[in-house]
Design an enzyme around this catalytic site. Structure first.
Site, short mmCIF file in Angstrom:
data_model
loop_
_atom_site.label_atom_id
_atom_site.label_comp_id
_atom_site.label_asym_id
_atom_site.label_seq_id
_atom_site.Cartn_x
_atom_site.Cartn_y
_atom_site.Cartn_z
N GLY A 50 1.39 -8.13 1.20
CA GLY A 50 1.06 -9.54 1.38
C GLY A 50 0.39 -10.04 0.12
O GLY A 50 0.88 -9.79 -0.98
N GLU A 51 -0.72 -10.69 0.27
CA GLU A 51 -1.46 -11.24 -0.88
C GLU A 51 -2.85 -10.61 -0.87
O GLU A 51 -3.67 -10.92 0.00
CB GLU A 51 -1.50 -12.77 -0.74
CG GLU A 51 -2.37 -13.47 -1.74
CD GLU A 51 -2.08 -13.06 -3.17
OE1 GLU A 51 -3.03 -12.64 -3.87
OE2 GLU A 51 -0.93 -13.13 -3.59
N SER A 52 -3.08 -9.72 -1.85
CA SER A 52 -4.30 -8.91 -1.79
C SER A 52 -5.58 -9.74 -1.92
O SER A 52 -6.59 -9.43 -1.28
CB SER A 52 -4.27 -7.83 -2.86
OG SER A 52 -4.12 -8.40 -4.14
N CYS A 82 1.77 -1.89 -1.20
CA CYS A 82 1.80 -3.08 -2.04
C CYS A 82 0.43 -3.75 -2.11
O CYS A 82 -0.48 -3.19 -2.71
CB CYS A 82 2.91 -4.00 -1.56
SG CYS A 82 3.59 -5.01 -2.87
N ARG A 120 -1.44 -5.66 -11.08
CA ARG A 120 -0.82 -6.57 -10.10
C ARG A 120 0.40 -7.25 -10.69
O ARG A 120 0.47 -7.47 -11.90
CB ARG A 120 -1.84 -7.63 -9.65
CG ARG A 120 -2.98 -7.03 -8.85
CD ARG A 120 -3.92 -8.12 -8.37
NE ARG A 120 -3.23 -9.07 -7.52
CZ ARG A 120 -3.74 -10.23 -7.14
NH1 ARG A 120 -4.94 -10.58 -7.54
NH2 ARG A 120 -3.06 -11.03 -6.36
N ILE A 147 8.45 -6.10 -3.95
CA ILE A 147 8.31 -7.56 -3.90
C ILE A 147 7.04 -7.94 -4.65
O ILE A 147 5.93 -7.67 -4.17
CB ILE A 147 8.24 -8.06 -2.44
CG1 ILE A 147 9.46 -7.61 -1.64
CG2 ILE A 147 8.10 -9.59 -2.42
CD1 ILE A 147 9.34 -7.86 -0.15
N ARG A 148 7.20 -8.52 -5.82
CA ARG A 148 6.04 -8.90 -6.67
C ARG A 148 5.01 -7.77 -6.64
O ARG A 148 3.82 -7.96 -6.40
CB ARG A 148 5.42 -10.21 -6.19
CG ARG A 148 6.42 -11.37 -6.18
CD ARG A 148 5.75 -12.72 -5.98
NE ARG A 148 4.94 -13.06 -7.13
CZ ARG A 148 3.65 -13.41 -7.06
NH1 ARG A 148 3.03 -13.47 -5.92
NH2 ARG A 148 2.99 -13.70 -8.15
N HIS A 183 7.61 -1.45 -0.13
CA HIS A 183 7.49 -1.84 1.28
C HIS A 183 8.37 -0.94 2.15
O HIS A 183 9.51 -1.31 2.47
CB HIS A 183 7.99 -3.29 1.45
CG HIS A 183 7.01 -4.33 1.04
ND1 HIS A 183 6.23 -5.03 1.93
CD2 HIS A 183 6.69 -4.81 -0.18
CE1 HIS A 183 5.47 -5.90 1.28
NE2 HIS A 183 5.73 -5.79 0.00
N GLU A 185 8.37 -0.43 5.21
CA GLU A 185 8.64 -1.01 6.54
C GLU A 185 9.87 -1.91 6.52
O GLU A 185 10.37 -2.30 7.57
CB GLU A 185 7.41 -1.78 7.04
CG GLU A 185 7.18 -3.17 6.43
CD GLU A 185 6.63 -3.15 5.00
OE1 GLU A 185 6.49 -2.06 4.41
OE2 GLU A 185 6.34 -4.25 4.48
N1 GLN Z 1 1.63 -9.66 -5.54
C1 GLN Z 1 0.82 -9.34 -4.39
C2 GLN Z 1 -0.64 -9.17 -4.77
O1 GLN Z 1 -0.96 -9.11 -5.91
C3 GLN Z 1 1.33 -8.08 -3.72
C4 GLN Z 1 2.75 -8.30 -3.24
C5 GLN Z 1 3.12 -7.57 -2.00
O2 GLN Z 1 2.28 -7.07 -1.24
N2 GLN Z 1 4.40 -7.52 -1.72
O3 GLN Z 1 -1.47 -9.09 -3.92
#
Ligand code: GLN
Length: 199
Positions: A50-52, A82, A120, A147-148, A183, A185
Site C-alpha cells: 500500500g502506501e507506507s 512492499c 522506496r 508495484i512501485r 506482492h 498475494e
Molecule cells: N510505493 C509504496 C511506498 O513507498 C509501496 C508500494 C506498494 O506497497 N506496492 O510506500
C-alpha cells in the site's frame, strides 16, 4: 489442529488479497484495524502493500506502532510485503528510486525491527509495475509482481537474502521477520504464505 490465526494489518492497502490466500490455506485472518484488535488472539502477522507513509501515520495515531513492534521483537513471525517491508526496515534511503528526495517525515522509519536499508519506489517512474519469476531460497521459482516497489540496498547483521531480481535484493529474512519487495498475494502461488504459516 486448530486453524492458524494470522493478524492482517487492515488500515490501508492490499489486505483483502492476503486474507483470501490465508483462507485458501485453511488459516484464519484476524483484521487489525484499531489498537483493541491487538488483544485478539493471533500468532502471526502480515503487513500488506500500500502506501507506507499513510500506513505508518495511521499506526502511530491509533497507538498500534509500539505494541506491534513489541510483538515482533518478542518473536512473532511477520511477513511484510512492499509497503510492509518499508514499515519493518530500520533504515530508509534518503533518495527515492525516481531520484526525488523527500523530507524526513516521508522517509521515516516506523517499526524499525528489520536490519535492512530500503529504497522506496526503487524502480523509478519508468518501471512502476512489472512481473518476473525468480528463485527464492528453499521455495524454488516464485512469481513476483512489483508495484512501485522498494528494494533492499543494504542488509544488516543477521539478515539473509532470500531472493534477488536483476541483481537487486527483493526478499530477506531475519529470524522471525520476512520482508518482500513484491506482492505474493496477487499471484496464484501460495508458497510465500505457506512459508509464513510454517514459521
Ligand atoms: N510505493 C509504496 C511506498 O513507498 C509501496 C508500494 C506498494 O506497497 N506496492 O510506500
Amino acid at each position: 489442529m486448530a486453524a492458524a490465526k494470522v493478524g492482517v494489518l487492515a488500515v490501508q492497502g492490499a489486505f483483502a488479497e492476503h486474507e483470501a490466500v490465508l483462507r485458501r490455506l485453511g488459516a484464519e485472518p484476524i483484521e487489525l484495524r484499531q489498537a483493541s484488535d491487538l488483544e485478539r488472539s493471533f500468532d502471526r502477522l502480515i503487513l500488506p502493500g500500500g502506501e507506507s507513509t499513510a500506513q505508518g501515520k495511521v499506526l502511530r495515531d491509533l497507538g498500534m506502532l509500539d505494541p506491534l513492534r513489541q510483538r515482533i521483537q518478542e518473536g512473532m513471525p511477520v511477513l511484510g510485503t512492499c509497503a510492509g517491508l518499508i514499515l519493518l526496515a530500520d533504515h530508509i534511503d534518503s533518495v527515492n528510486g525516481d531520484g526525488s528526495r523527500v523530507d524526513d517525515q516521508h522517509n521515516s522509519t516506523w517499526l524499525a525491527t528489520l536490519p535492512v536499508t530500503v529504497r522506496r519506489n526503487a524502480y523509478g517512474r519508468q518501471l512502476g509495475s512489472f512481473r518476473t519469476e525468480q528463485p527464492f531460497a528453499g521455495l524454488g521459482t516464485v512469481p513476483m509482481t512489483f508495484i512501485r516497489a522498494p528494494f533492499v540496498t543494504a542488509v544488516g547483521p543477521g539478515t539473509e537474502v532470500l531472493a534477488e531480481a536483476d541483481g537487486n535484493v527483493v526478499a530477506v529474512r531475519n529470524g522471525n521477520q520476512i520482508g518482500l519487495s513484491f506482492h505474493p498475494e496477487l499471484d496464484p502461488s501460495t508458497l510465500i504464505h505457506e512459508l509464513l504459516l510454517s514459521l
